[in-house]
Design a protein around this motif. Structure first.
Motif, PDB file in Angstrom:
ATOM      1  N   LEU A 118       0.842  -1.204   0.000  1.00 25.01           N
ATOM      2  CA  LEU A 118       0.000   0.000   0.000  1.00 25.01           C
ATOM      3  C   LEU A 118       0.876   1.252   0.000  1.00 25.01           C
ATOM      4  CD1 LEU A 118      -3.223   0.709   1.844  1.00 25.01           C
ATOM      5  CD2 LEU A 118      -1.303   2.209   2.350  1.00 25.01           C
ATOM      6  N   SER A 119       0.563   2.192  -0.890  1.00 27.79           N
ATOM      7  CA  SER A 119       1.463   3.338  -1.062  1.00 27.79           C
ATOM      8  C   SER A 119       0.788   4.696  -1.096  1.00 27.79           C
ATOM      9  CB  SER A 119       2.274   3.170  -2.362  1.00 27.79           C
ATOM     10  OG  SER A 119       3.025   1.975  -2.341  1.00 27.79           O
ATOM     11  N   ASN A 120      -0.553   4.754  -1.080  1.00 29.50           N
ATOM     12  CA  ASN A 120      -1.211   6.061  -1.092  1.00 29.50           C
ATOM     13  C   ASN A 120      -2.592   5.960  -0.447  1.00 29.50           C
ATOM     14  OD1 ASN A 120      -3.381   5.608  -3.113  1.00 29.50           O
ATOM     15  ND2 ASN A 120      -1.692   5.370  -4.565  1.00 29.50           N
ATOM     16  N   PRO A 121      -3.208   7.088  -0.116  1.00 29.68           N
ATOM     17  CA  PRO A 121      -4.484   7.060   0.616  1.00 29.68           C
ATOM     18  C   PRO A 121      -5.645   6.480  -0.176  1.00 29.68           C
ATOM     19  CG  PRO A 121      -3.893   9.315   0.019  1.00 29.68           C
ATOM     20  CD  PRO A 121      -2.691   8.479  -0.261  1.00 29.68           C
ATOM     21  N   MET A 122      -5.640   6.595  -1.505  1.00 26.73           N
ATOM     22  CA  MET A 122      -6.721   5.994  -2.276  1.00 26.73           C
ATOM     23  C   MET A 122      -6.689   4.476  -2.138  1.00 26.73           C
ATOM     24  SD  MET A 122      -9.338   6.797  -4.035  1.00 26.73           S
ATOM     25  CE  MET A 122      -8.997   8.495  -4.522  1.00 26.73           C
ATOM     26  N   GLN A 123      -5.496   3.906  -2.143  1.00 27.07           N
ATOM     27  CA  GLN A 123      -5.370   2.466  -1.919  1.00 27.07           C
ATOM     28  C   GLN A 123      -5.865   2.082  -0.531  1.00 27.07           C
ATOM     29  OE1 GLN A 123      -1.139   2.067  -2.768  1.00 27.07           O
ATOM     30  NE2 GLN A 123      -1.595   0.973  -4.668  1.00 27.07           N
ATOM     31  N   LEU A 124      -5.610   2.928   0.444  1.00 28.85           N
ATOM     32  CA  LEU A 124      -6.079   2.669   1.804  1.00 28.85           C
ATOM     33  C   LEU A 124      -7.608   2.620   1.853  1.00 28.85           C
ATOM     34  CD1 LEU A 124      -5.625   2.384   4.867  1.00 28.85           C
ATOM     35  CD2 LEU A 124      -5.530   4.891   4.981  1.00 28.85           C
ATOM     36  N   GLN A 130     -12.763  -3.101   0.655  1.00 24.61           N
ATOM     37  CA  GLN A 130     -12.706  -4.520   0.302  1.00 24.61           C
ATOM     38  C   GLN A 130     -12.820  -5.440   1.512  1.00 24.61           C
ATOM     39  OE1 GLN A 130     -12.889  -5.195  -2.982  1.00 24.61           O
ATOM     40  NE2 GLN A 130     -12.923  -2.952  -3.032  1.00 24.61           N
ATOM     41  N   GLY A 131     -12.778  -4.873   2.717  1.00 27.39           N
ATOM     42  CA  GLY A 131     -12.889  -5.691   3.914  1.00 27.39           C
ATOM     43  C   GLY A 131     -11.628  -6.433   4.288  1.00 27.39           C
ATOM     44  N   ALA A 132     -10.467  -5.908   3.898  1.00 31.13           N
ATOM     45  CA  ALA A 132      -9.205  -6.541   4.283  1.00 31.13           C
ATOM     46  C   ALA A 132      -8.993  -6.405   5.784  1.00 31.13           C
ATOM     47  CB  ALA A 132      -8.048  -5.900   3.529  1.00 31.13           C
ATOM     48  N   HIS A 133      -8.195  -7.301   6.339  1.00 27.71           N
ATOM     49  CA  HIS A 133      -7.894  -7.257   7.770  1.00 27.71           C
ATOM     50  C   HIS A 133      -6.643  -6.422   8.078  1.00 27.71           C
ATOM     51  CE1 HIS A 133     -10.538 -10.773   7.507  1.00 27.71           C
ATOM     52  NE2 HIS A 133     -10.753 -10.631   8.789  1.00 27.71           N
ATOM     53  N   PHE A 134      -5.670  -6.443   7.161  1.00 28.71           N
ATOM     54  CA  PHE A 134      -4.416  -5.725   7.364  1.00 28.71           C
ATOM     55  C   PHE A 134      -4.011  -5.001   6.077  1.00 28.71           C
ATOM     56  CE2 PHE A 134      -4.178  -9.583   9.957  1.00 28.71           C
ATOM     57  CZ  PHE A 134      -3.781  -9.109  11.203  1.00 28.71           C
ATOM     58  N   VAL A 135      -3.289  -3.891   6.242  1.00 31.82           N
ATOM     59  CA  VAL A 135      -2.587  -3.264   5.126  1.00 31.82           C
ATOM     60  C   VAL A 135      -1.121  -3.090   5.525  1.00 31.82           C
ATOM     61  CG1 VAL A 135      -4.485  -2.055   4.003  1.00 31.82           C
ATOM     62  CG2 VAL A 135      -3.322  -0.978   5.939  1.00 31.82           C
ATOM     63  N   ALA A 136      -0.244  -3.231   4.543  1.00 35.50           N
ATOM     64  CA  ALA A 136       1.186  -3.156   4.817  1.00 35.50           C
ATOM     65  C   ALA A 136       1.872  -2.170   3.878  1.00 35.50           C
ATOM     66  CB  ALA A 136       1.832  -4.533   4.694  1.00 35.50           C
ATOM     67  N   PRO A 137       2.017  -0.923   4.309  1.00 30.36           N
ATOM     68  CA  PRO A 137       2.856   0.005   3.536  1.00 30.36           C
ATOM     69  C   PRO A 137       4.337  -0.286   3.796  1.00 30.36           C
ATOM     70  CG  PRO A 137       1.964   1.106   5.485  1.00 30.36           C
ATOM     71  CD  PRO A 137       1.390  -0.281   5.473  1.00 30.36           C
ATOM     72  N   TYR A 138       5.149  -0.152   2.761  1.00 28.82           N
ATOM     73  CA  TYR A 138       6.590  -0.338   2.910  1.00 28.82           C
ATOM     74  C   TYR A 138       7.204   1.006   3.306  1.00 28.82           C
ATOM     75  CZ  TYR A 138       5.924  -4.742   0.376  1.00 28.82           C
ATOM     76  OH  TYR A 138       5.515  -5.985  -0.031  1.00 28.82           O
ATOM     77  N   VAL A 139       7.358   1.210   4.599  1.00 29.46           N
ATOM     78  CA  VAL A 139       7.767   2.516   5.114  1.00 29.46           C
ATOM     79  C   VAL A 139       9.121   2.930   4.542  1.00 29.46           C
ATOM     80  CG1 VAL A 139       8.302   3.838   7.188  1.00 29.46           C
ATOM     81  CG2 VAL A 139       6.414   2.183   7.211  1.00 29.46           C
ATOM     82  N   GLY A 140      10.097   2.017   4.571  1.00 29.47           N
ATOM     83  CA  GLY A 140      11.428   2.358   4.079  1.00 29.47           C
ATOM     84  C   GLY A 140      11.428   2.733   2.608  1.00 29.47           C
ATOM     85  N   ARG A 141      10.678   1.999   1.797  1.00 33.88           N
ATOM     86  CA  ARG A 141      10.624   2.303   0.370  1.00 33.88           C
ATOM     87  C   ARG A 141       9.947   3.648   0.119  1.00 33.88           C
ATOM     88  NH1 ARG A 141       8.944  -3.322  -2.764  1.00 33.88           N
ATOM     89  NH2 ARG A 141      10.446  -4.697  -1.716  1.00 33.88           N
ATOM     90  N   LEU A 142       8.897   3.917   0.847  1.00 29.98           N
ATOM     91  CA  LEU A 142       8.197   5.196   0.682  1.00 29.98           C
ATOM     92  C   LEU A 142       9.109   6.357   1.040  1.00 29.98           C
ATOM     93  CD1 LEU A 142       4.750   4.152   2.176  1.00 29.98           C
ATOM     94  CD2 LEU A 142       5.187   4.760  -0.208  1.00 29.98           C
ATOM     95  N   GLN A 143       9.869   6.200   2.117  1.00 29.02           N
ATOM     96  CA  GLN A 143      10.808   7.254   2.509  1.00 29.02           C
ATOM     97  C   GLN A 143      11.885   7.430   1.447  1.00 29.02           C
ATOM     98  OE1 GLN A 143      11.865   5.790   6.493  1.00 29.02           O
ATOM     99  NE2 GLN A 143      10.890   7.605   7.344  1.00 29.02           N
ATOM    100  N   ALA A 144      12.377   6.333   0.891  1.00 25.59           N
ATOM    101  CA  ALA A 144      13.409   6.412  -0.145  1.00 25.59           C
ATOM    102  C   ALA A 144      12.904   7.138  -1.385  1.00 25.59           C
ATOM    103  CB  ALA A 144      13.898   5.010  -0.510  1.00 25.59           C
ATOM    104  N   GLU A 145      11.589   7.061  -1.635  1.00 26.68           N
ATOM    105  CA  GLU A 145      10.981   7.745  -2.774  1.00 26.68           C
ATOM    106  C   GLU A 145      10.660   9.201  -2.476  1.00 26.68           C
ATOM    107  OE1 GLU A 145      10.126   6.780  -5.984  1.00 26.68           O
ATOM    108  OE2 GLU A 145      11.428   5.057  -5.600  1.00 26.68           O
ATOM    109  N   ARG A 147       8.387  10.225  -0.330  1.00 26.03           N
ATOM    110  CA  ARG A 147       6.968  10.399  -0.013  1.00 26.03           C
ATOM    111  C   ARG A 147       6.800  10.935   1.410  1.00 26.03           C
ATOM    112  NH1 ARG A 147       3.494   6.945  -3.119  1.00 26.03           N
ATOM    113  NH2 ARG A 147       4.544   6.464  -5.084  1.00 26.03           N
ATOM    114  N   ASP A 148       5.653  11.583   1.667  1.00 27.40           N
ATOM    115  CA  ASP A 148       5.300  12.004   3.024  1.00 27.40           C
ATOM    116  C   ASP A 148       4.699  10.786   3.732  1.00 27.40           C
ATOM    117  OD1 ASP A 148       4.501  13.175   5.356  1.00 27.40           O
ATOM    118  OD2 ASP A 148       3.007  14.497   4.466  1.00 27.40           O
ATOM    119  N   VAL A 149       5.567   9.907   4.204  1.00 32.73           N
ATOM    120  CA  VAL A 149       5.117   8.629   4.719  1.00 32.73           C
ATOM    121  C   VAL A 149       4.276   8.765   5.978  1.00 32.73           C
ATOM    122  CG1 VAL A 149       7.216   8.226   6.075  1.00 32.73           C
ATOM    123  CG2 VAL A 149       5.863   6.288   5.289  1.00 32.73           C
TER     124      VAL A 149
END
Length: 223
Positions: A118-124, A130-145, A147-149
């Motif tokens: 997960l990488s942006n608020p629309m995906q969230l 969709q009723g998912a139980h968990f979401v997993a943003p890649y914090v390190g990758r987002l920071q490397a890009e 992004r305002d993580v």
């Protein structure tokens, strides 16, 4: 906050003293391959068995292909194996609409789901719908890009009340881990070597050494 190990190598699932109890293990096809296991149903069955032997209570497995039929075939085999091993199974899928049919199939089996990458608020918002139980943003990758993580992390925490739990991944520093704890993240996943590295700290060791020196000095002065 719960701690998961991001590793498919069972030899690394035991952390040293000073680390908290591990809630479970999360893997993906890349980690499975790096562990020397085939990204196949037999390989995943081996992971389930190893988790049971290691008394790992939760195992998160990522399906390798957006194939509904294959997902059903795998679940038919993996779920009984997980029950026998006394391991709770969560299925990981990429956070992308191409995977929605597979997501629906997994949900029909009553299995918890995690949407990863997960990488942006629309995906969230989509993941919540969709009723998912968990979401997993890649914090390190987002920071490397660049992004305002942290705005995304705050949004993930805000929707946890709706039952969509944040599992923050790709943690690269103790400062990031501290901020995730402070902001109320449900869970994080760490590489075993990084978790072990934080079991102690040079500043703690320096303080302990000073205490030992002062005990010796005080004892000598009393003689």
């Amino acid at each position: 906050m719960k701690l998961y190990l991001d590793c498919a190598d069972a030899r690394q699932w035991t952390l040293p003293a000073g680390c908290p109890t591990v809630q479970g293990v999360t893997t993906n096809p890349t980690l499975v391959m790096q562990a020397g296991l085939p990204v196949s149903l037999p390989g995943y069955l081996q992971l389930v068995a190893q988790a049971g032997e290691a008394k790992i209570s939760e195992l998160m497995l990522q399906l390798p292909r957006a194939d509904v039929g294959e997902a059903a075939q795998w679940l038919e085999v993996l779920l009984p194996a997980a029950v026998q091993a006394r391991v709770r199974l969560t299925v990981k899928l990429p956070c992308h609409p191409d995977w929605q049919p597979v997501l629906r199939e997994v949900q029909a089996w009553g299995v918890p789901t995690l949407l990863t990458g997960l990488s942006n608020p629309m995906q969230l918002l989509w993941a919540r719908a969709q009723g998912a139980h968990f979401v997993a943003p890649y914090v390190g990758r987002l920071q490397a890009e660049g992004r305002d993580v942290w705005s995304l992390i705050e949004a993930c925490v805000a929707v946890q009340a709706d039952g969509l739990h944040l599992l923050a991944a790709s943690i690269k520093s103790a400062d990031v881990l501290s901020r995730l704890i402070a902001c109320g993240a449900h869970a994080v996943t760490l590489r075993p070597e990084f978790a072990a590295e934080l079991a102690t700290d040079p500043l703690t060791l320096a303080a302990m050494a000073q205490f030992d020196r002062d005990v010796v000095t005080s004892h000598s002065a009393a003689l």
